[in-house]
Scaffold this motif. Structure first.
Motif: not given
Length: 82
Positions: A61-71
């Motif tokens: 895993i590389a370059n992790i980003r949190l997205l503003p999309l809830h699930f």
């Protein structure tokens, strides 16, 4: 932040994450982090368009980003338990 902290925050806040796994970009709903039998960490979750849990090794895993999309977590139920 390190990988574990970012992914733990995503699980706690129930937000999607985007990362590169090898050469592929992955967007997933993270469910939980486990230590494998060989001592390595892995994250399990569902990717877009896939109803099965998938495993991703922390090593790739590389370059992790949190997205503003809830699930909303989906709990898969096996028909053999019904």
């Amino acid at each position: 932040m390190i990988k574990t902290e970012i992914l733990t925050k995503a699980i706690t806040e129930q937000v999607q994450v985007r990362f590169y796994y090898g050469l592929n970009e992955v967007v997933m709903d993270p469910y939980f982090i486990l230590f494998e039998e060989d001592g390595t960490k892995a994250i399990y979750g569902m990717t877009a368009g896939n109803c099965a849990l998938r495993r991703f090794s922390f090593k790739k895993i590389a370059n992790i980003r949190l997205l503003p999309l809830h699930f909303e977590p989906i709990v898969p139920v096996s028909p053999s338990f019904n």
